[in-house]
Structure formats: structure tokens, C-alpha cells
Design an enzyme around this catalytic site. Sequence first.
Site, PDB file in Angstrom:
ATOM      1  N   THR A  60       0.820  -1.204   0.000  1.00  0.00           N
ATOM      2  CA  THR A  60       0.000   0.000   0.000  1.00  0.00           C
ATOM      3  C   THR A  60       0.854   1.254   0.000  1.00  0.00           C
ATOM      4  O   THR A  60       1.967   1.290   0.534  1.00  0.00           O
ATOM      5  CB  THR A  60      -0.936   0.035   1.225  1.00  0.00           C
ATOM      6  OG1 THR A  60      -0.220   0.484   2.385  1.00  0.00           O
ATOM      7  CG2 THR A  60      -1.546  -1.337   1.491  1.00  0.00           C
ATOM      8  N   ASP A  81      -3.850   5.933   2.268  1.00  0.00           N
ATOM      9  CA  ASP A  81      -3.369   6.965   3.170  1.00  0.00           C
ATOM     10  C   ASP A  81      -3.887   6.558   4.544  1.00  0.00           C
ATOM     11  O   ASP A  81      -5.108   6.493   4.764  1.00  0.00           O
ATOM     12  CB  ASP A  81      -3.924   8.328   2.754  1.00  0.00           C
ATOM     13  CG  ASP A  81      -3.490   9.469   3.666  1.00  0.00           C
ATOM     14  OD1 ASP A  81      -3.119   9.213   4.834  1.00  0.00           O
ATOM     15  OD2 ASP A  81      -3.527  10.631   3.225  1.00  0.00           O
ATOM     16  N   ASN A 104       3.848   0.102   8.858  1.00  0.00           N
ATOM     17  CA  ASN A 104       5.153   0.699   8.597  1.00  0.00           C
ATOM     18  C   ASN A 104       5.086   2.187   8.242  1.00  0.00           C
ATOM     19  O   ASN A 104       6.025   2.930   8.540  1.00  0.00           O
ATOM     20  CB  ASN A 104       5.830  -0.053   7.442  1.00  0.00           C
ATOM     21  CG  ASN A 104       7.007   0.704   6.879  1.00  0.00           C
ATOM     22  OD1 ASN A 104       8.088   0.739   7.457  1.00  0.00           O
ATOM     23  ND2 ASN A 104       6.801   1.361   5.743  1.00  0.00           N
ATOM     24  N   TYR A 170       8.098  13.393  16.894  1.00  0.00           N
ATOM     25  CA  TYR A 170       8.142  12.084  16.229  1.00  0.00           C
ATOM     26  C   TYR A 170       8.361  11.001  17.276  1.00  0.00           C
ATOM     27  O   TYR A 170       7.681   9.970  17.280  1.00  0.00           O
ATOM     28  CB  TYR A 170       9.267  12.067  15.200  1.00  0.00           C
ATOM     29  CG  TYR A 170       9.632  10.679  14.687  1.00  0.00           C
ATOM     30  CD1 TYR A 170       8.881  10.066  13.694  1.00  0.00           C
ATOM     31  CD2 TYR A 170      10.737   9.996  15.209  1.00  0.00           C
ATOM     32  CE1 TYR A 170       9.215   8.802  13.223  1.00  0.00           C
ATOM     33  CE2 TYR A 170      11.077   8.731  14.742  1.00  0.00           C
ATOM     34  CZ  TYR A 170      10.313   8.137  13.752  1.00  0.00           C
ATOM     35  OH  TYR A 170      10.650   6.886  13.290  1.00  0.00           O
ATOM     36  N   LYS A 174       5.966   7.766  18.321  1.00  0.00           N
ATOM     37  CA  LYS A 174       6.420   6.377  18.354  1.00  0.00           C
ATOM     38  C   LYS A 174       6.279   5.786  19.751  1.00  0.00           C
ATOM     39  O   LYS A 174       6.096   4.572  19.905  1.00  0.00           O
ATOM     40  CB  LYS A 174       7.865   6.288  17.862  1.00  0.00           C
ATOM     41  CG  LYS A 174       8.027   6.537  16.371  1.00  0.00           C
ATOM     42  CD  LYS A 174       7.294   5.491  15.536  1.00  0.00           C
ATOM     43  CE  LYS A 174       7.598   5.606  14.057  1.00  0.00           C
ATOM     44  NZ  LYS A 174       6.924   4.560  13.251  1.00  0.00           N
TER      45      LYS A 174
END
Length: 283
Positions: A60, A81, A104, A170, A174
Site C-alpha cells: 500500500t 493513506d 510501517n 516524532y 512512536k
Amino acid sequence: MTGARTVATKMTGQPTQKEETMNARRIEGAVALVTGANRGIGRALTEALLSRGVKKVYATARNPEALRALRDERLVSLRLDVTDADQIRAAAEAASDVELVFNNAGVALASAIADSTDLGQARREMEVNYFGPLQLLQRLAPTLARNGGGAVVNIGSAAGLTNLPFVPTYSASKAALHSLTQAARFLLAAQGTSVFGVYAGPVDTDMSRELAFPKTSPRDVAFAILDGIEAGQEDIFPDPFAVDFGRRFQSSPKASERQVAAMVSGEAARASRDQERPECARA
């Protein structure tokens, strides 16, 4: 790929034989879905899955045209998306036979927390890196249950365990993904779904282009991830930096925080020296 496989097996806190039996998932003959498959780790994972003999890969990307170079009769390109609920629903309906889900797709945008202009970027990071996997999990968990349990593989980062100050928001996104991984591992166990967390260090992708740290190739990281899945390792540290970091983190989270602070300080000092040098000296 001996080196990558060695990395995958050099984990601190090795799972017991019972855990390996419960969590291990066979790659060959499986049906997989990979988000963000057009580049970086996602592309490397797609290629590694094909080389390991999967039955099918749903690859994807926001723009499926970016996947045209990946030519294999077992590959099915899907527009996705991960922030678009309608596209998530359509992808889930198309991938009704999926057994392995690789979350991912990710972005790293903001570089500060004191600048108000970074707020929108931080929100985008959370939408892609956390809410995207959460929505996909909500859609595909019932599918995995119908298909025998399967597995979810969340591609996180060492930055999700100890914040890297040069990518602070970021890292926070995570960290949220890491927490989701822990919850999903517990909540989906009853339906036979294994949940793996991947905590990579610097990888040689577009996202880390500006970093001067030594980086591992996406191909090596991808094969190490697949090795970890087949070995039943819940937490996968797929590169040399990550292995060392994971060992420190499991021993003392505070020690890993200090390690990262020292590393970032050293990089900042190096960048400052480079800026102060005359152009001729740099050449």
C-alpha cells in the site's frame, strides 16, 4: 543475510521456548499487508517478503503508481493513506485474506517543541504514526481472527522508548505506538494474534538522510524483522545500534536516556564545528 539474522538473534531478554512457540509466525506461504511500501523500510519489507516465499503481499501507498517498479504476480497494489478512514476501510475489505499486517507508514516532521509552528506537524506525526496503525488494527483485527489469528507488526523506533530530542514529537508519536503495541499484544492474544514491536535505530532511508550517525540498510533491517517474527521475538531490535540500545534500555531506561543525550550533544557539537569552519576548510 547472515549479519542481519545475527542481529535479530542477539536480543537481550530472549523469549522462552514456550513464548517462541506461541508467537512465531511462518513467512513462507502467508498473505501480508505492508503500509508505506513504496520506499524505505516498507519497500525493503515488501521485497523481503516476496523473497521469503509469501503467497501474496498487499503493498500500500498513498500513490499506487509509486509501486509500479515492484513487479511480481504475488503483489497487489492498494491506495492507502493511513489517515483516511475511507481508504482504510477499502483496503481492509480488499485484503480479506490477510494474515500478517505490517504497520510501517510513518513521518518525521517537527524538530522542536517551543515553536508553535511545529504543532501542526506534531499532529500530523501522531495521525500517521499512531492513529493510522490504530485505525488499521481496528479494521483488520476481526479479519486476522477469521484467518486463524495471524500477526501485527508495528514498525516503531528506538526513539519511541527514549526520546531523541532532535525529533521530539516524532519520538512521542512512536512512544504512543509502543504503548498501543503493548495493549494490542494483551488484548488480541485471546484470538490468537501475535503482536510484534520493532525498535530500529538509524536506518539509511529518506527520513534519516540528514543524520550523520552510522546507518543500517533497509534491506538488512527488513530481513532481521522477518527473522524476529519467525523466531517469535515480541520486541525486535533489527540493527546493531538498536541491539546495543535495547540492551541498555532493558537494563536501565535512565541509562539509555543519558546515552541518547550524550549522542545528541555530540552530534550538535559536530554540526556547530562544521558551521564555524571556513568553506575552504570543509572542502
